[in-house]
Design a protein around this motif. Structure first.
Motif, PDB file in Angstrom:
ATOM      1  N   ASN A 204      67.467  46.827  52.013  1.00  0.00           N
ATOM      2  CA  ASN A 204      68.682  46.383  51.354  1.00  0.00           C
ATOM      3  C   ASN A 204      69.899  46.844  52.172  1.00  0.00           C
ATOM      4  OD1 ASN A 204      70.310  45.224  49.393  1.00  0.00           O
ATOM      5  ND2 ASN A 204      69.277  46.227  47.680  1.00  0.00           N
ATOM      6  N   SER A 205      71.090  46.542  51.699  1.00  0.00           N
ATOM      7  CA  SER A 205      72.308  46.915  52.422  1.00  0.00           C
ATOM      8  C   SER A 205      73.397  47.221  51.409  1.00  0.00           C
ATOM      9  CB  SER A 205      72.749  45.783  53.348  1.00  0.00           C
ATOM     10  OG  SER A 205      73.090  44.632  52.595  1.00  0.00           O
ATOM     11  N   LYS A 244      86.417  41.248  52.630  1.00  0.00           N
ATOM     12  CA  LYS A 244      86.725  40.429  51.456  1.00  0.00           C
ATOM     13  C   LYS A 244      88.030  40.828  50.765  1.00  0.00           C
ATOM     14  CE  LYS A 244      84.376  37.544  50.459  1.00  0.00           C
ATOM     15  NZ  LYS A 244      84.322  36.211  51.127  1.00  0.00           N
ATOM     16  N   ARG A 311      66.688  33.063  48.057  1.00  0.00           N
ATOM     17  CA  ARG A 311      66.470  31.621  47.953  1.00  0.00           C
ATOM     18  C   ARG A 311      67.566  30.864  48.707  1.00  0.00           C
ATOM     19  NH1 ARG A 311      64.767  29.808  42.095  1.00  0.00           N
ATOM     20  NH2 ARG A 311      64.350  27.954  43.376  1.00  0.00           N
TER      21      ARG A 311
ATOM     22  N   ALA B 254      83.389  43.948  46.391  1.00  0.00           N
ATOM     23  CA  ALA B 254      82.284  43.671  47.312  1.00  0.00           C
ATOM     24  C   ALA B 254      81.770  44.956  47.940  1.00  0.00           C
ATOM     25  CB  ALA B 254      82.737  42.696  48.403  1.00  0.00           C
ATOM     26  N   LEU B 257      78.825  46.426  46.049  1.00  0.00           N
ATOM     27  CA  LEU B 257      77.603  45.639  45.884  1.00  0.00           C
ATOM     28  C   LEU B 257      76.561  45.982  46.946  1.00  0.00           C
ATOM     29  CD1 LEU B 257      79.212  42.142  45.167  1.00  0.00           C
ATOM     30  CD2 LEU B 257      78.108  43.669  43.514  1.00  0.00           C
ATOM     31  N   SER B 258      75.307  45.755  46.581  1.00  0.00           N
ATOM     32  CA  SER B 258      74.230  45.827  47.569  1.00  0.00           C
ATOM     33  C   SER B 258      73.988  44.424  48.097  1.00  0.00           C
ATOM     34  CB  SER B 258      72.957  46.352  46.921  1.00  0.00           C
ATOM     35  OG  SER B 258      72.445  45.362  46.033  1.00  0.00           O
ATOM     36  N   GLY B 259      73.242  44.347  49.185  1.00  0.00           N
ATOM     37  CA  GLY B 259      72.956  43.051  49.794  1.00  0.00           C
ATOM     38  C   GLY B 259      72.283  42.097  48.829  1.00  0.00           C
ATOM     39  N   THR B 260      71.371  42.606  48.029  1.00  0.00           N
ATOM     40  CA  THR B 260      70.712  41.712  47.070  1.00  0.00           C
ATOM     41  C   THR B 260      71.679  41.254  45.985  1.00  0.00           C
ATOM     42  OG1 THR B 260      69.919  43.722  45.986  1.00  0.00           O
ATOM     43  CG2 THR B 260      68.363  42.553  47.380  1.00  0.00           C
ATOM     44  N   ASN B 262      74.904  40.913  46.254  1.00  0.00           N
ATOM     45  CA  ASN B 262      76.024  40.133  46.785  1.00  0.00           C
ATOM     46  C   ASN B 262      75.644  38.710  47.182  1.00  0.00           C
ATOM     47  OD1 ASN B 262      78.802  39.941  47.948  1.00  0.00           O
ATOM     48  ND2 ASN B 262      77.642  39.699  49.842  1.00  0.00           N
ATOM     49  N   ALA B 263      74.347  38.523  47.495  1.00  0.00           N
ATOM     50  CA  ALA B 263      73.940  37.225  48.055  1.00  0.00           C
ATOM     51  C   ALA B 263      74.188  36.080  47.079  1.00  0.00           C
ATOM     52  CB  ALA B 263      72.459  37.278  48.428  1.00  0.00           C
ATOM     53  N   ASP B 264      74.921  35.073  47.544  1.00  0.00           N
ATOM     54  CA  ASP B 264      75.059  33.832  46.778  1.00  0.00           C
ATOM     55  C   ASP B 264      73.921  32.913  47.229  1.00  0.00           C
ATOM     56  OD1 ASP B 264      77.554  34.727  45.627  1.00  0.00           O
ATOM     57  OD2 ASP B 264      78.600  34.067  47.438  1.00  0.00           O
ATOM     58  N   GLU B 265      72.853  32.913  46.464  1.00  0.00           N
ATOM     59  CA  GLU B 265      71.702  32.095  46.878  1.00  0.00           C
ATOM     60  C   GLU B 265      72.042  30.608  46.798  1.00  0.00           C
ATOM     61  OE1 GLU B 265      67.741  34.581  46.068  1.00  0.00           O
ATOM     62  OE2 GLU B 265      68.880  34.214  44.217  1.00  0.00           O
ATOM     63  N   HIS B 280      80.305  35.201  44.908  1.00  0.00           N
ATOM     64  CA  HIS B 280      80.918  36.432  45.398  1.00  0.00           C
ATOM     65  C   HIS B 280      81.772  36.176  46.627  1.00  0.00           C
ATOM     66  CE1 HIS B 280      77.383  38.095  43.135  1.00  0.00           C
ATOM     67  NE2 HIS B 280      78.355  38.833  42.645  1.00  0.00           N
ATOM     68  N   ALA B 281      81.387  35.125  47.358  1.00  0.00           N
ATOM     69  CA  ALA B 281      82.098  34.822  48.606  1.00  0.00           C
ATOM     70  C   ALA B 281      83.476  34.224  48.343  1.00  0.00           C
ATOM     71  CB  ALA B 281      81.272  33.861  49.450  1.00  0.00           C
TER      72      ALA B 281
END
Lengths: 367, 367, 367, 367
Positions: A204-205, A244, A311, B254, B257-260, B262-265, B280-281
């Protein structure tokens, strides 16, 4: 500030892709006669270089910068300075998967939609690798500023990782270079290290907040309205990958203040120059520097390249999952610190030159 | 973005002081053939006009805009459009005190230090009155966007006053025009009204957070690196008087947040266009629009002109106290809402034209 | 058009000195998806390359251009294109004399006075060698124009050497590539050859006039006032080394015409488009293209580097004589032909993009 | 130099149509503290004003300029200066014929083709009336230059009308203001008067050549490559209505010179500064001023509005004849003299500021 060029008078155009033969910066408008040599720029690039701790990407990039033009016998001539960094680690891995689908949080989909073509190798132009060129150009700006604004100091550091904030009461500037996070609070750095280890192992990050401070800047730099010093800083920092938000002085917190709480009252200092009771303004009033510390903060989102599947869709429009393998920064904010410093240097020098053009450097006297 | 000019191709130069004969905007680069008449601009100016509730300054400014050039028979000709607003309420009060000392939080001291001369009448060029010209120019941009990007909607509103936040679960767009705060949460508006009455009576002021959203923007606007759409928006919003921070999408959040998280799938929408699990973006990836809502927030500091005495210095360097009498906005953030919308319109149109120049409006197909 | 950058949207920044490691051009704003490869650029560079006849400098410069960025799989990606030409013939001769005194007609003295430092090796940045980078960048512009303006042809040729003028009645475009002077009049070329042999043997040099014509350009490119197509062309051509005058259409001769003689009367062509009885306007009215041939001429002064001694001063202010030894062009105008063509391509593409931005390429109908 | 804006740092945007309510210039980037008042600008406008002799149009335009912003108590504040000239003589004549067909030699057809709309009243934006705004802005530049470059003198005059050239041996600067042609050769002026009377009576017009000289300019202004002082002057002069050619120094004549004839040899002057044996370079080497007189010439085509019928087409594509009635200048070159001076002032001030930005005004010493 137009496509790939930054600045009005000290103009930096960066070029190059992550996995092309080279990348660099074309610097135009540099004052003449300034001492400049490659080691002076390499110094700053080495601070940004990956692979320096287990908290940054393990890619090997030597990031050696060459000066191809614009100097003679170790001094700038006033003509364009070409800075080139050859890409040595262009591992010819298969980038088929990245080319065929869009990584969430990356520019893959927008580049494709805008241009109808994109260089998928390492993110191409949208790679954070572009920031190496900024750091090199920022090194030129620092060399010039050392001549023009003696006493100016630009210092960047991390003040927050995820929800964990450094404690301002524990700030010690000497700590900044002693931990891998450029953190002035040694105990926060220790906690962050543990936290980041966990995240890294989980694939993760995490996001971060960086603060950059310029001390010793004279009053009078900047301009009203659209040429505001803070507007320039906002554009500069927001142009860094993954950023951001940008704050000046009290930043978002200014919204919570009352007029009495926010006022930076003015006194006369013993040196005959104005001093202020506080610095909610972040060193800028009406877009023009006050002579106080210029204080900028920016938020960096977590690296979108993570090992957990997300996804997404393919170029053909099919839904799928993607895992971004490779060697990534679990907290890309760490390496944003030298980049933020470089952008500060670029903005300040450009504003210095703009001010010198219009006012000749004259200043209204007080007292 | 250079001194008093905003934009690359749709270029707006504002001019004029608070208490001079007139102020306005020179708009260059406008596409030809667009229907444009004064009432279309007046509509937006009337929203910004002071004196509409007890929560904004009681100054009387009719802010009537005239189009002096650039149209023929109700259509733009592609030549410069001069928008002029005459200053009708130039009350010739004594401004001796303001001229002799520097109001904390105002640009008085920095203008003086930079230029060695300043127009003290009403803050001169640094007055928030300059934003009337932005709103007029933004009206021109909106007229053009109505032709070029049908379906685009730009909506600004206040989401926070002081520490009091509107509740997103209660947001109703229809409420925005129904309260003096442009607040989409009716119950928050009621609380704010009470809070602001108290502050106003105490001669104090308060900060605010404004959000501006653009819906219906196509993917592909913006550019990599320094021409990023978010960098342009950051500069635009930070150039507004009293703004101290700008956020895109998740903004400062932002960092937490963690990478998971934050991700906009990405998925395929039923309309054959990509859709995202979250935003989030803020509608921007790699500096280029994704087709989602573009979401910008900015913090406005409390009005520095307050009735409570603050310590300051005179031109001669003597320490003193100052009270800024006059008719001021207790929450200048209120009137920043139409200004933020105007800046959004200016940025989007400029980016639309830049994109049309480079790509001709072509888009990479998905699916 | 600012220091080392040319163009508004298709922006070319050239960099590099005559005797540094390399020189080149950074091209920003290029439309995406255009086929581009090094041989396409090399084609134009080879036309400019010195040492092709006894009438140009005998310096050996291979002028091999490399594309370092901005393309992927043979197509432009819309990101910056870096063009680099390594300097292979950096003969390490003694340049002490040039460094110590100022060559008349050269930029030695002005560079020194402006910058207080100059690179004396081969003229440094003021060397005509910079034009190689223009020709490379012009090659990129031509590749784009081939896509965007099919049917456009840009042709440069020499119409005058010293007092000897080519005869327009004898113009045959096929001749241009058949003689070392790019002269469409074969008999003039023969006379010039003899004349130039004499001058070369005498260690002297001579001026020339070059004409560049763009055919097949649509009406509507350019803009009123300061963005005039002819103003852009004037700046472009005047920026070429040694150019002292620029003419559009009838040029200086327009001063001698009466209103009746000058009028280009308008008719309807059989293709349903306007045609004109003549082209004194050089294809431009009010700064905007008419659809006729765009015709530009420029005068190139004689090479200032001659073998006959000229009086000058040293850096120390002493009067002296100087002979500029080395391998020089007796008529530098010859090699200015491909450079003029390149500048025409840069101006036209930039104007095409500017027009596409503002008007979307729409045109007012006639008939 | 972009559409309606001229200059990099001292930026002038002109606006307004011939028959609209007003026209003017927005001047941004002006140094602060410069004495400026309306009569100082009116002085220059009065020189350009029509109807001063029978050789210029008999239209009555008072051309009274107002300063709407940017000054306080008679001094510039460093903020935008808005200069407005109201159009008083908007005779509401029938412009149906002009609207329906295209006047040869005018921008009617190109504006229509580019924009699909045009303001036919008096030529709209393409009217030479726009140059009034340039002259006003040039007046601001002159006021600034008086402070920054004391000793600078800018003088324009006519050197040729049709085929009739003034005799340089008879030049007397004192004559320039004594005849309606700004001609320094009194006997040429007398001949021209007769010639122009004949042309005027015949309903015809004639071209002219104007020379503008700047004396007292220091060495070091300008820049290499695209920022060349001569490239800026070429764009400036070519942007004036009806100009078809620009020459620097020897100009087109440079093509006829040999290297020995062209060399401006260098000596030391008694004042310890370089002096030159001649000035074929027109005061500019490598794009940078030498300290000699800067000498520019430009050719103005004959007025296209003539009383003799010319063939043209209508908007509908039908062939027809047109006679341009009205009050026109038989030699529009006459009124171009003050305009050329104004453009020289704009270029020089802009270059002064650019140089001050980059070099701080330092100069390399000689001797």
């Amino acid at each position: 500030m137009s496509l790939n060029t930054f600045g009005h008078l000290f103009r930096v155009t960066t070029w190059g892709e992550s996995h092309g033969p080279a990348l660099g910066a074309t610097v135009d408008g540099c004052p003449p006669g300034v001492a400049l040599a490659e080691p002076m720029l390499q110094h700053w690039l080495d601070r940004r270089k990956p692979g320096q701790s287990r908290y940054t990407t393990q890619r090997r990039e030597d990031d050696l910068v060459r000066i191809l033009s614009g100097t003679f016998e170790g001094r700038t001539t006033g003509t364009p300075i070409q800075l080139m960094i050859e890409n040595t680690d262009q591992r010819s891995k298969d980038y088929g998967e990245i080319a065929a689908s869009f990584r969430p949080g990356h520019a893959d989909i927008t580049y494709w939609q805008k241009y109808g073509i994109r260089d998928p190798r390492g993110g191409g132009r949208s790679s954070a690798r572009e920031t190496a060129a900024r750091v090199a150009a920022g090194g030129v700006a620092r060399a010039v500023l050392a001549d023009l604004v003696p006493g100016l100091r630009i210092t960047g550091y991390m003040v927050q990782m995820g929800r964990l904030r450094a404690d301002r009461d524990r700030f010690d500037p000497a700590e900044i270079d002693r931990n891998p996070f450029w953190c002035p609070d040694a105990s926060a750095a220790a906690i962050w290290a543990e936290h980041l280890d966990d995240l890294r192992k989980a694939g993760n990050s995490i996001g971060a907040v960086i603060e950059v401070v310029a001390s010793g800047l004279p009053a009078g730099l900047g301009a009203p309205i659209y040429g505001k010093l803070d507007a320039g800083l906002a554009a500069a920092m927001m142009s860094i990958n993954a950023v951001k938000a940008v704050e000046i002085g009290a930043g978002m917190g200014a919204a919570e203040l009352s007029g009495t709480g926010n006022a930076d009252e003015i006194f006369m200092g013993e040196d005959g120059r104005p001093r202020f009771s506080s610095n909610h303004a972040g060193g800028i009033l009406g877009g023009i520097s006050t002579g106080q510390d210029v204080v900028v903060r920016f938020a960096v989102k977590p690296t979108s390249s993570i090992l957990q599947p997300r996804r997404t869709i393919t170029l053909g429009g099919a839904e799928t999952e993607i895992v971004t393998k490779g060697r990534h920064d679990p907290c890309v904010g760490i390496r944003a610190v030298p980049v933020g410093e470089a952008m500060m240097a670029l903005v300040l020098l450009d504003q210095f030159l703009l001010d010198r053009a219009q006012t000749g450097g004259a200043r209204g006297p007080i007292g």
